[in-house]
Structure formats: structure tokens, C-alpha cells
Scaffold this active site. Structure first.
Site, short mmCIF file in Angstrom:
data_model
loop_
_atom_site.label_atom_id
_atom_site.label_comp_id
_atom_site.label_asym_id
_atom_site.label_seq_id
_atom_site.Cartn_x
_atom_site.Cartn_y
_atom_site.Cartn_z
N TYR A 32 0.83 -1.21 0.00
CA TYR A 32 0.00 0.00 0.00
C TYR A 32 0.86 1.25 0.00
CZ TYR A 32 0.70 0.89 5.07
OH TYR A 32 1.23 1.17 6.30
N ARG A 51 8.28 4.64 -4.19
CA ARG A 51 8.24 3.65 -3.11
C ARG A 51 7.22 2.55 -3.42
NH1 ARG A 51 7.09 5.61 2.96
NH2 ARG A 51 5.01 5.88 2.07
N HIS A 101 -0.52 -20.97 -0.97
CA HIS A 101 0.54 -20.00 -0.69
C HIS A 101 1.29 -19.58 -1.95
CE1 HIS A 101 -0.35 -21.32 3.34
NE2 HIS A 101 0.47 -20.42 3.85
N LYS A 146 6.36 -1.78 2.10
CA LYS A 146 5.15 -1.21 2.70
C LYS A 146 3.99 -2.19 2.51
CE LYS A 146 2.98 3.33 3.33
NZ LYS A 146 3.02 3.32 4.78
N GLU A 178 11.78 2.62 14.79
CA GLU A 178 10.69 3.48 14.31
C GLU A 178 9.44 3.19 15.12
OE1 GLU A 178 9.35 2.70 10.30
OE2 GLU A 178 9.65 0.55 10.51
N LEU A 202 10.66 1.29 7.63
CA LEU A 202 10.02 1.77 6.41
C LEU A 202 10.71 3.08 6.01
CD1 LEU A 202 7.49 1.23 4.53
CD2 LEU A 202 6.67 3.32 5.59
N1 PDD Z 1 2.36 4.80 7.94
N2 PDD Z 1 7.04 3.66 9.53
C1 PDD Z 1 5.94 2.90 9.43
C2 PDD Z 1 5.98 1.53 10.01
C3 PDD Z 1 4.78 3.40 8.80
O1 PDD Z 1 3.69 2.62 8.69
C4 PDD Z 1 4.79 4.72 8.29
C5 PDD Z 1 3.60 5.32 7.58
C6 PDD Z 1 5.95 5.50 8.42
C7 PDD Z 1 6.06 6.90 7.88
O2 PDD Z 1 6.12 6.90 6.47
P1 PDD Z 1 5.60 8.14 5.61
O3 PDD Z 1 6.33 9.33 6.13
O4 PDD Z 1 5.98 7.80 4.23
O5 PDD Z 1 4.12 8.26 5.84
C8 PDD Z 1 7.07 4.92 9.03
C9 PDD Z 1 1.18 5.25 7.25
C10 PDD Z 1 0.92 6.72 7.40
C11 PDD Z 1 0.02 4.35 7.64
O6 PDD Z 1 0.25 3.15 7.68
O7 PDD Z 1 -1.10 4.83 7.86
#
Ligand code: PDD
Length: 277
Positions: A32, A51, A101, A146, A178, A202
Site C-alpha cells: 500500500y 516507493r 501460498h 510497505k 521506528e 520503512l
Molecule cells: N504509515 N514507519 C511505518 C511503520 C509506517 O507505517 C509509516 C507510515 C511511516 C512513515 O512513512 P511516511 O512518512 O511515508 O508516511 C514509518 C502510514 C501513514 C500508515 O500506515 O497509515
């Protein structure tokens, strides 16, 4: 009901349906993206699409759209939103197939996109900052993809909320990696630390924007994960994401970060971030 897109058709979100055999549902076999927009313009679109392409390639789903087609879907949804700011969520799964799978042969990917309302800022987030708890990182070793397989992240976020905190920060082998849905920055003795972009985090688009701003502001910076001890002794802690931008964290595991107020470097970075939008 807000506008959405499913497999070539635009329709209201509540009319979008996918099979229970969709591999996104059965296996979490999907990736996603979440692209924020400000005043009807997608923020850092190129980086988000790059990405998405990388995530698809890493899990070996052929990118079902060209960049131009993605852009057209995103812009059409943005134009149908009743607010100027919000986000577009995109999900691509390996498609619908009998449960097995192994990759199915000749199955078209499921392509879905929907609008999201811009999240209201958490009460006091800018004046007082947010609180976090630390948790062990129990995820797999491909956190750079992602993927919609977010069970560990869901459990961690829930743990944070049940501890009256806003976010959980993951620690692996004593290193601060993170948050459950955010990247983490730690300021220790005047230097800003954030984990390097490898398979354990991520690669956040907002993280990259904040790194650019740190460099523009000439703040001392190392792209290296802070230790848990540095987090506990930090001058400042920040989180970043597409829906939270850059917010200060003022409490870690029930203890105040420094004097418990958002710090001076965060104020500089936050102000600079607002000019990017
Ligand atoms: N999440 N780390 C993780 C595990 C994340 O799921 C996200 C983003 C980020 C930040 O990435 P970005 O700056 O590209 O949004 C870091 C999104 C917002 C979500 O899952 O809703």
C-alpha cells in the site's frame, strides 16, 4: 460516501467489493501507499510512486499502472474530495485465486484506492507533544516493504493506546528503529539521530523531508539509530509520518523527555516543514 477506485472503475467507497479469496484478505499478500495532499495537490507524489513501485517489485507483483495512470487516479480522487486537504490510500494485492501460498498464475492484481479525511490533530499535540511507550520489535526482516501485513504494528499501537500513550516506538537489539506507523528522530547532546534506511525500517517520505530540512538548517545529524539509553537521555524526540507530519514526543515510558516540552530544534523543523506544503 467518499469516492474510490477499484479495478478500473470509480465508484462510491461503499459500492467497492472484493472477493473473500483476494490474497490481500487471505494472506495480507499486498502492498500500500498513503499519499497526503494539501490544497488539492499530492505531496511528494514522485517519491510515493517510487516507493510503491519498489514495494511491488520486492514482492514480485507487476506494477499494474504506469506512473501517469497512478497520477491520474490520484488526481481524480483528490478532485472529488470535499476538503482541500486529505490523503489517498492505494492498495495493490496479488489478486483473487484459490487459496494456495504459491503465487497464482495469470491472476490480475487487485487495484484499490480511496480518499481519507485529513486527521484532526491530537489535542495538545503542538503545545504539549505526544507520549510513547517502547516495545520490542517483533516484526519480520523486510520492514522496508510497505506491506499490508501489519499485525505486529497493530498490536504495538494498541499496546500504546492501552498504556495511555499515542505511539509505540520499536526497539531491536537496543536500537531505536521506528514507531508502529511513524519514523523516529532522537536528539541527543545536540545531534539528531534517525535510523538508516535499511531492511529494518520503512523508508518514510516524511522522514526524507525532515532529513532535508535538518540539512538545510545545518543541524548536527547522523543517519544512525539512537540507542535505547540515548532515547532515555534525549534532549528531544520527534515522530514523522504522512498523516502526522513532524510532531514532538515529550514523554517516553512515562518519563518526561528533558523538561517535558517540545524542544527548540523541533520548533525549527516544524516551522520549516509547514513551508514545504
Ligand atoms: N504509515 N514507519 C511505518 C511503520 C509506517 O507505517 C509509516 C507510515 C511511516 C512513515 O512513512 P511516511 O512518512 O511515508 O508516511 C514509518 C502510514 C501513514 C500508515 O500506515 O497509515
Amino acid at each position: 460516501m467518499s469516492a474510490a477506485y477499484l479495478n478500473g472503475e470509480y465508484k462510491p467507497l461503499d459500492e467497492c467489493q472484493v472477493s473473500v479469496l483476494d490474497r490481500g484478505f487471505i494472506f495480507g499478500d499486498a502492498v500500500y501507499e498513503l499519499i497526503p495532499f494539501y490544497i488539492k495537490k499530492a505531496f511528494r507524489l514522485e517519491a510515493h510512486l517510487a516507493r510503491l513501485k519498489r514495494s511491488l517489485a520486492e514482492i514480485r507483483i507487476n506494477n499494474p499502472q504506469t506512473d501517469e495512470q497512478w497520477q491520474a487516479i490520484i488526481e481524480r480522487l483528490i478532485s472529488q474530495h470535499d476538503e482541500a486537504n486529505g490523503y489517498v490510500y492505494i492498495q495493490v494485492s496479488r489478486g483473487v485465486a484459490r487459496r494456495d501460498h504459491a503465487f497464482p498464475k495469470d491472476t490480475a492484481a487487485t487495484v484499490f484506492a480511496m480518499l481519507g479525511a485529513w486527521p484532526a490533530l491530537i489535542d495538545g499535540a503542538l503545545d504539549k507533544g505526544l507520549s510513547v511507550v517502547t516495545v520490542d520489535d517483533i516484526r519480520w526482516n523486510r520492514c522496508d516493504v510497505k506491506s499490508t501485513s501489519l499485525l505486529a504494528n497493530v498490536l504495538m499501537k494498541q499496546k500504546a493506546l492501552e498504556s495511555d500513550a499515542h505511539e509505540a516506538i520499536m526497539i531491536r537489539e537496543g536500537k531505536v528503529l521506528e514507531g508502529s506507523a511513524t519514523n523516529t528522530f532522537v536528539v541527543h547532546q545536540g545531534t539528531v539521530f534517525t535510523a538508516a534506511k535499511d531492511n529494518l525500517i520503512l523508508p518514510g517520505i516524511t522522514r526524507d523531508v525532515v532529513v532535508e530540512l535538518i540539512n538545510t538548517l545545518a543541524l548536527p545529524f547522523v543517519e544512525q539509530a539512537a540507542s535505547l539509553q540515548q532515547l532515555q537521555e534525549a534532549d528531544e524526540v520527534w515522530l514523522t509520518s504522512s498523516t502526522k507530519e513532524c510532531l514532538a514526543i515529550t514523554e517516553v515510558d512515562g518519563q518526561p523527555v528533558a523538561n517535558g516540552q517540545p524542544g527548540p530544534l523541533w520548533h525549527q523543523v516544524y516551522a520549516a516543514f509547514q513551508l514545504q506544503k
